[in-house]
Structure formats: C-alpha cells, structure tokens
Motif scaffolding. Sequence first.
Motif, mmCIF file in Angstrom:
data_model
loop_
_atom_site.group_PDB
_atom_site.id
_atom_site.type_symbol
_atom_site.label_atom_id
_atom_site.label_comp_id
_atom_site.label_asym_id
_atom_site.label_seq_id
_atom_site.Cartn_x
_atom_site.Cartn_y
_atom_site.Cartn_z
ATOM 1 N N PHE A 86 0.743 -1.287 -0.138
ATOM 2 C CA PHE A 86 -0.052 0.082 -0.051
ATOM 3 C C PHE A 86 0.749 1.357 -0.027
ATOM 4 C CE2 PHE A 86 -2.616 -3.418 2.036
ATOM 5 C CZ PHE A 86 -4.084 -2.956 1.561
ATOM 6 N N ASP A 87 0.370 2.223 -0.439
ATOM 7 C CA ASP A 87 0.987 3.772 -0.186
ATOM 8 C C ASP A 87 0.506 4.192 0.881
ATOM 9 O OD1 ASP A 87 -1.311 4.855 -0.645
ATOM 10 O OD2 ASP A 87 -0.789 5.603 -2.415
ATOM 11 N N SER A 88 1.205 5.455 1.433
ATOM 12 C CA SER A 88 0.777 5.902 2.617
ATOM 13 C C SER A 88 -0.674 6.384 2.903
ATOM 14 C CB SER A 88 1.614 7.084 2.953
ATOM 15 O OG SER A 88 1.733 8.183 1.970
ATOM 16 N N GLU A 89 -1.541 6.658 1.883
ATOM 17 C CA GLU A 89 -2.847 6.832 1.849
ATOM 18 C C GLU A 89 -3.667 5.502 1.963
ATOM 19 O OE1 GLU A 89 -3.848 9.988 1.945
ATOM 20 O OE2 GLU A 89 -1.361 10.357 2.019
ATOM 21 N N GLY A 90 -3.058 4.560 1.873
ATOM 22 C CA GLY A 90 -4.014 3.320 1.768
ATOM 23 C C GLY A 90 -4.200 2.736 0.480
ATOM 24 N N GLU A 91 -3.694 3.252 -0.507
ATOM 25 C CA GLU A 91 -4.058 2.655 -1.929
ATOM 26 C C GLU A 91 -3.201 1.389 -2.403
ATOM 27 O OE1 GLU A 91 -3.860 3.987 -6.576
ATOM 28 O OE2 GLU A 91 -3.445 5.398 -5.153
ATOM 29 N N LEU A 92 -3.773 0.466 -2.522
ATOM 30 C CA LEU A 92 -3.050 -0.893 -3.123
ATOM 31 C C LEU A 92 -2.311 -0.715 -4.389
ATOM 32 C CD1 LEU A 92 -2.847 -3.717 -2.321
ATOM 33 C CD2 LEU A 92 -4.827 -4.295 -3.899
ATOM 34 N N LEU A 93 -1.156 -0.959 -4.268
ATOM 35 C CA LEU A 93 -0.116 -0.734 -5.370
ATOM 36 C C LEU A 93 0.004 -2.165 -5.794
ATOM 37 C CD1 LEU A 93 2.121 1.747 -3.693
ATOM 38 C CD2 LEU A 93 0.284 2.275 -5.148
ATOM 39 N N LEU A 94 0.278 -3.046 -5.131
ATOM 40 C CA LEU A 94 0.967 -4.472 -5.611
ATOM 41 C C LEU A 94 0.455 -5.593 -4.725
ATOM 42 C CD1 LEU A 94 3.147 -5.880 -7.333
ATOM 43 C CD2 LEU A 94 4.528 -5.237 -5.484
ATOM 44 N N LYS A 95 0.071 -6.705 -5.269
ATOM 45 C CA LYS A 95 -0.163 -7.901 -4.531
ATOM 46 C C LYS A 95 0.968 -9.077 -5.053
ATOM 47 C CE LYS A 95 -4.196 -10.174 -3.068
ATOM 48 N NZ LYS A 95 -5.686 -10.216 -3.477
ATOM 49 N N ILE A 96 1.770 -9.303 -4.088
ATOM 50 C CA ILE A 96 2.560 -10.432 -4.350
ATOM 51 C C ILE A 96 1.589 -11.837 -4.031
ATOM 52 C CG2 ILE A 96 4.828 -11.596 -4.234
ATOM 53 C CD1 ILE A 96 5.712 -8.740 -3.085
ATOM 54 N N ASP A 97 1.072 -12.507 -4.756
ATOM 55 C CA ASP A 97 0.271 -13.621 -4.519
ATOM 56 C C ASP A 97 0.584 -14.808 -5.405
ATOM 57 O OD1 ASP A 97 -0.548 -12.873 -6.845
ATOM 58 O OD2 ASP A 97 -2.575 -12.509 -6.293
ATOM 59 N N GLU A 98 -0.270 -15.912 -5.544
ATOM 60 C CA GLU A 98 0.254 -17.044 -6.021
ATOM 61 C C GLU A 98 0.369 -16.816 -7.623
ATOM 62 O OE1 GLU A 98 -2.389 -20.301 -5.763
ATOM 63 O OE2 GLU A 98 -1.074 -21.656 -6.864
ATOM 64 N N GLU A 99 -0.384 -15.928 -8.181
ATOM 65 C CA GLU A 99 -0.259 -15.606 -9.584
ATOM 66 C C GLU A 99 0.945 -15.038 -10.031
ATOM 67 O OE1 GLU A 99 -3.914 -13.535 -10.737
ATOM 68 O OE2 GLU A 99 -2.894 -13.112 -12.719
ATOM 69 N N LYS A 100 1.328 -13.929 -9.026
ATOM 70 C CA LYS A 100 2.459 -13.138 -9.538
ATOM 71 C C LYS A 100 3.855 -14.224 -9.327
ATOM 72 C CE LYS A 100 5.022 -8.928 -8.921
ATOM 73 N NZ LYS A 100 5.240 -8.657 -10.168
ATOM 74 N N LYS A 101 3.727 -15.141 -8.343
ATOM 75 C CA LYS A 101 4.957 -15.835 -8.047
ATOM 76 C C LYS A 101 5.124 -16.860 -9.112
ATOM 77 C CE LYS A 101 6.659 -16.466 -4.051
ATOM 78 N NZ LYS A 101 6.759 -17.511 -2.667
ATOM 79 N N VAL A 102 3.875 -17.608 -9.317
ATOM 80 C CA VAL A 102 3.997 -18.355 -10.529
ATOM 81 C C VAL A 102 4.530 -17.927 -12.022
ATOM 82 C CG1 VAL A 102 2.517 -20.220 -11.957
ATOM 83 C CG2 VAL A 102 2.102 -19.978 -9.386
ATOM 84 N N GLU A 103 4.221 -16.521 -12.338
ATOM 85 C CA GLU A 103 4.773 -15.888 -13.200
ATOM 86 C C GLU A 103 6.181 -15.757 -13.344
ATOM 87 O OE1 GLU A 103 3.561 -11.747 -13.399
ATOM 88 O OE2 GLU A 103 1.207 -12.307 -13.955
ATOM 89 N N GLN A 104 6.686 -15.950 -12.098
ATOM 90 C CA GLN A 104 8.180 -15.879 -11.922
ATOM 91 C C GLN A 104 8.823 -17.128 -11.937
ATOM 92 O OE1 GLN A 104 9.684 -12.345 -9.643
ATOM 93 N NE2 GLN A 104 7.624 -12.050 -9.076
ATOM 94 N N GLY A 105 7.987 -18.343 -12.274
ATOM 95 C CA GLY A 105 8.435 -19.678 -11.836
ATOM 96 C C GLY A 105 8.802 -19.981 -10.386
#
Lengths: 374, 256
Positions: free
Chosen positions: A207-226
Amino acid sequence: MTNSPMSDPRHDRPTPVSSNSDAPADVTPIQVMTGSKSAIFWAGVVFIAGVALFAVIQVDSWGERANRLPSRFSLDTSELTSVDAAQVAYKEIAAYPVEMETLRAVAAIPDGGFAVVGDVEIQRFDESGRKTQQITTDSPPTCIAFALDANLIYVGFAAAVHCYDAGGERRAVFNEGLNEDSMITSLAVFEDNVFVADAGQRAVLKFDSEGELLLKIDEEKKVEQGLRSFVVPSAHFDVLAADDGVLRVVNPGARSIEAFTLEGDALGAWGETSSAIEGFFGCCNPVALSMLPDGRFVTAEKGIPRVKIYDSNGTFESIVAPPAAFTNESTAKIEIRDSQRNGVLDVAVDRDGRILVLDPNRQTIRVFIENSHE
Amino acid sequence: MDTNSFDSGKQDRRRFMADALRTGGVVAMASAGGFLVGRRSEGEPMVWQLDPDRCTACGNCATHCVLDVSAVKCYNCFDMCGFCDVCTGYFEMNYKSLDTAAENQACPTGAIVRKFVEEKSGQRFYEYTIDEPICIGCAKCVEGCALMNGSLYLQIDHQKCLNCNECAIATACPTEAFYRIPQSQSEILKERAAAVYQARGSQTKRVIERDAEQTGTEIDQVKEAEANELLARAERQRVWRASQQKGSDSQEPSFQ
C-alpha cells in the motif's frame, strides 16, 4: 488388668477368678522388644512398607509410566531441545513485563523503545521498559509497525490495517484488496510504503501511505516468475522491509525466507528444512523474522521454540535463546492441550541492536545482547 | 345362629371389599403415574467419549482399554490440518528422509497413511489419514502434531467400544477427560476445531447465498447441506461445553 479376685462394682458380684491364678502379675502393659528381636521386627516393617509402596507405584495409573508402553510409543524431543552451549552467543539482560493477557506482536520504535500489541490494546514502552502510552482498539490487533519517523503507527487486524498518529488518533483504514478470507499477520514499512502479510490470502500486499493498494505478491505473481507460492499452514506469515530496500517474506511451509524487490520481483531465497539447529523445524517455520543493523537475520521458531542468528547469506551462525529458555524444563512431556500450549514467539531488533523477544507465556519482552557485548 | 355375628361378618366383607377397591385404585394410579413419568424421563443411550481439550496424550488409552486393541483411535481434523510435506505427527523427530520408510515414521504401528494430494507451484501437499484397525491410541502422533497445527486428536470409536458401565480408561485417565455423552452427539471436538467448523459453515453459507443472488439461480443444495452439517456439529459442541461449564459452576460433578 490383674488376675487377682475382685468384685464387679456394677453388680456387686465377684468376678471369675482366672484358672492361672498362680501366674505373676503383669506390671508392664506393652512388651517392648529389645536387641536382635527389635532389629528383625523393624526390618520386617520396612520391608512390608517397601513392598506396599512398590505395589502402589506399579498400579498407579496416573503416574508417568502408567501406560506400560515401551519408549518408542512416545515422542522424544530431547535431541531437538538440547543444544551445544558453545553455539549460544547471546545473553539475556532484561525482561520487561507487559500487562496483557495475550501478547501477539512486538515492534521496535525507530526513535527508541518498543511497542507491543495484544488483547485489544497497543502499548508503547521506552528503552528501559517503562510504559509510555496505551491505545485501546476496537478488536484484537495482530501486528504492528512504525513509520521511519515514528509519527505514524500501523496496526494490523484480521482484515484491515489501521493507521494511528503518535497521539493515538486513528487517521486511516487500509482495506483495499483485503476480504473475508484475510488474516493479517505481519506489517512492514519502508519509506512511504506499507507491506501487509495476509496469511488468509497467502499474499503480501503493498500500500502507499494513503492506503491505496499498489501491488499484490500472490500465487499468480509468483507463478509468473516460476516460483513456489506462499505456503502458510498456520497463521504465522512474516514480512520484513529492511533498510537495504529489499523485501523479505517468510515462506513458512517451504521453511525458507524469500527476498523481493519492492516491486515484487524475486531476488532469491534461503533456508533449509531440518530438525537440526541449522535448519527450520517441522511443517512451518520460522514464525518471525527481523534484521540486525549489520544485516544478519534473527529468526524465531514455534514447536521447538528457539531464536537463532543467520548471516546475511542465510548461513546459520549462532543461537540467541535455546528451547530451554522458553519451556518448563521440569517436564519433557509435550503439552498437547490448547489451553496449556506455549504461545508463539515474535522478534524485533531495536535501534541499539538489542534483540527483543516477545515471550507470550511469561507475558514479557525479553532482551538479548551478544555475549561479547559489554 | 347368632345374628350379631352374622351382621359383623357381613360388615367385615364389605370393609374388605372397600379396602381392596381403594388399594387397587391407589396401585393403579401409582402405576399409571410411574409409567407416564418413566416414559417422559426415558433418555437416549449414553456413550463414553473423551474431551481432546483435556487429553494429555499420556498413553493410558492404549493399554487400559479392556479390548485387546484399544477402542480409542486417532482422528485428523482436516480443517485444521496443513496437509504439510513435513508432518511432525507422521515423521519421527530425527527422520532420515521425508519418505514413507518405516524408520522415518513416528507411528510405532504404521497406522498413519500418507497420501500425495497435489503439487501446487512447486509445493507438494499430502493427506494424512488413520488406518483405524491398526491404530492403538498411543497418541504419539498427537504429541507430534501438537508441536505444529494440532489437528490430530484422540476419540473413542463407537464401533469398537463396548460401552462398559465403568470404563477402565476413564478410571485411569489422569485428567478425567472421559465423559458420558448422548449417543447422538457421539464426538467431542476440540474447541478450536468447533470454531473452525463454525467459521467454515458460516462462510460457505454466505458464499452460496451471494452466488445464488448474483447469478439468479437456486442455492446449491449440496453445499448448503454441507454447511448446515458443519454448523450443527459446532452447535452441538457449543451446547455441550456450555452444559459442562454450567455443571462445574454449580459444583456438580462433571465427570461421568
């Protein structure tokens, strides 16, 4: 009673006279044995008492060996709990009690001191363990982190992050990307970003300091990177944003620590699955991670509770606190009752490099420094 | 014939008849009342069960049962299980390798079955089930599992239990963890397991209701039944625990 003839005062009749009226009068009512007879008598008494005690112990169905099972039918953790004393490179210098029933997490405050969350409270302490502030929350907090200037306090709850100012006023609530599956277990702050470890979603959210979601490192993102996804069998999932600008996330089910850029790109991982002191034990460890000022890592484990130091490459270096520091040494029996089981440790490092270990069983923050440190 | 004695005999017979009628009436009323009270107070059969939250895995269950192989068995609450590759309930503490070789297994009778479920992005998951006839209830696996998630716990298998009037294990239990419970309840869950069932049941209901509303279709009956079953199991435990708490608060004996 003597055998001499005498009358019965109740009936005024003579009592029967003993046929052995010639016997001498018995002047000692109790015959006391002396000499060898006495020794034999008391030896007999001791023997009978011993046999009785042995019999009681044998049929004692509540005793330690009551089940009459060979040793292979019970778990032996002695190999895991005993450590080489030479590997213990730290000593405990203080223990600060915390007035809470349930302690969940500790965090160091950048300008000194530390904070603890538990029950429905946030408590701040100075470096000497004196409580300086207490904030009551609406629900049980699970984790805490501070902005670098210590003016903002981020506190994690099951499915939201609340941002408080230094005075304890709530300024913002972060809940974008969090849902009914969420179980927030750890927070980390780096510059203007807040990283949230969500054990329920098995993901790290940025999140940024205002509470906006910027990124999610989840299964999908990890599987993309093998990469292997985050495996989180229990609600212990830690994240660390260190001064070197690298994000470290514990993958407990893989018994490893994974490093990412702040944009979620994988940099590497370290950690070994093992019951030996060098590795991480069981299904899911470590439960907590922190970093010393010189870049070495501090880890805490559950099951066999222990706090250890790894160098910056992830090589085991030394022990901060062995299992004996956290368990009752009087019994080797594993406590399986939930109400009696040991709570899970948390670790933090304060600005002086002191290791703060949250010990929920003693409701204290225990402070460790290196043996060589004066 | 003396007429007085005749009248006296007649009166005695009348009195006897009246007494007999009165006595018969009282007996009949008492019998009817007893029958009705008996019918009302007739409870369902009670069975033995052990409370896993009081169990200390002492091992007495394995050796004190009157059966050759104890009726106490290990169970796995899958909702609490991590399906871990390194299961501390399955593997010996100083395992040589993470495979199913006997030397690596903690269970002395080999009663835990490890079955590969899936490999998900590089992580392998396994299901651990109990081969009940082989399990002797020694609780070694329960101890191991307690180091991590604590999903393994002991329960009495009612198919095996003889339901003795005085359970030999209950007598030997150091924490008085054995209770007589209604047959329909049959199990005593860990409080943590009951909470998990409650949460999962509630969540499943919310999801199927939301899906039905969004898609405009009927509620999935099968999933709803599953959710209701979980909620019912959790509710039975809540009620039972509340009754135990009430019993202990009023100093009534909660044991047996």
